[in-house]
Design an enzyme around this catalytic site. Sequence first.
Site, PDB file in Angstrom:
ATOM      1  N   HIS A 330      -0.709   2.341  -0.623  1.00  0.00           N
ATOM      2  CA  HIS A 330      -0.068   1.487  -1.538  1.00  0.00           C
ATOM      3  C   HIS A 330      -0.151   1.607  -2.815  1.00  0.00           C
ATOM      4  O   HIS A 330       0.408   1.653  -3.822  1.00  0.00           O
ATOM      5  CB  HIS A 330       0.188  -0.178  -1.098  1.00  0.00           C
ATOM      6  CG  HIS A 330       1.206  -0.758  -1.900  1.00  0.00           C
ATOM      7  ND1 HIS A 330       0.827  -1.962  -2.795  1.00  0.00           N
ATOM      8  CD2 HIS A 330       2.358  -1.036  -1.679  1.00  0.00           C
ATOM      9  CE1 HIS A 330       1.935  -2.433  -3.059  1.00  0.00           C
ATOM     10  NE2 HIS A 330       2.769  -1.945  -2.445  1.00  0.00           N
ATOM     11  N   CYS A 331      -1.797   1.686  -3.045  1.00  0.00           N
ATOM     12  CA  CYS A 331      -2.189   1.997  -4.240  1.00  0.00           C
ATOM     13  C   CYS A 331      -1.932   3.142  -5.050  1.00  0.00           C
ATOM     14  O   CYS A 331      -2.106   3.198  -6.239  1.00  0.00           O
ATOM     15  CB  CYS A 331      -3.920   1.817  -4.193  1.00  0.00           C
ATOM     16  SG  CYS A 331      -4.575   0.289  -3.425  1.00  0.00           S
TER      17      CYS A 331
END
Length: 343
Positions: A330-331
Site C-alpha cells: 500500500h505504501c
Amino acid sequence: MSSFHMPPEWAPHERTWMAWPSPNPTFTNDAELAEAREAWASVARAVRGFEPVTVVVGTGQTDSARALLGDDIDLVERDLDDAWMRDIGPTFVVGDDGELAAVDWTFNGWGAQDWAVWEHDSKIARHIADLAGVPVHSTSLVNEGGGIHVDGEGTVLLTETVQLDPDRNPGLTKAEVEQEIHARLGTTKAIWLPRGLAGDYGTYGTRGHVDIVAAFAAPGVVLVHSQQDSAHPDHELSLQLIAQLKGETDAKGRPLEVVEVPAPTVLKDDEGWVDYSYINHYLCNDGVVLCSFDDPNDEVAAGIFRGLFPDRTVQLVDARTIFAGGGGIHCITQQQPKITSAH
C-alpha cells in the site's frame, strides 16, 4: 468551489501511480537497491494486471526501469529522493461536479527524520497533478497518504503519533488537525488510533502509519492487524485497537464491524521485531494485491480477503523486501480515481 471528497480505495481507478527506487539512504548499497527494484517491479506488474500503471522514475533511469517493468507500464522521469508513492504522491479527491483534484500535503520526510531526504519528493504531488491534468489543493498540514484511510462515507482513520507528531505539526491540536483533514478529504468524523505497530518506530519507520494497522474494507467494515503471539510487542496493541474499534461508530452512526486479520507467524528478522502485516494491501480494479511473507498465514489472509471481496482476484506478492525498507504494498502505490459519468 464545489466540495471535494476522497473516494474509498475500492471505487474504480483510472490508474495507479508508483515511484521507482533510486539510490538513497533507505537502500544502503547496490545489492539492496537491486532487490528493491525487483520487489517494486513485482508489485507494479501485479497491479498492471488489473489497471494502468504509471511509474515515476529518477532522471536518466528509464532504460533500467523499463528492463524490469516491461513495455505495458508507463514511465515518466522526474527527480526523486525515495520511492514511497503513497506518502509523497497526491491524495486524489473528487468534487460534487465530478471534477478531479489533487491534495498536496506538506511532506517533510516523515517528521524530518535524520536519515530522510525530501527536496525532490516534496514536489512529486504537484508533478503528478500536472501529469494528470488536475488542479492542486495545497495545505500546510504535514501528512502522508499512509497516515489516512477513508470509508468514502465521511469517516477517516488517523493515528495520534503521526498527525500530532511534534516533528510534523508542532502545536496543532486534534481539533485543528481534524478541521484541515475534513476540509481536504470531505470527511466528517475522525477515528484516532493511539499509535501504530512497534516496528514502525524503528529507523526507517513512519512513526505509526494507520495503513499497516487498520483499513476500511467497506462502509462500516474495518480490517485490523491481529498479532496473536503474546511474545510480540504488538500483541497488546492489537487487543487494544480491536477493542477500541469495536466500540466505535462511523460518520453515519453505524457500529463498526471489525474483521481481525492474523499477523504472519514470523516474529523477528535480522533487525528485530517485524511489523509484517496483511492490512497493507492495495485494492485495484477487480483485484486485491496482498502482501505475502512466505508464511503459513499468507493463505489465511488471502481467504479473508476473498471472503470480503468475492468479485476481485486476490494476488499475493512477496513484500518482505519492501517491509525491510520501511513499508508495504500500500505504501508504494497511489490510486487515481476514475471519474464516472454518474456524477
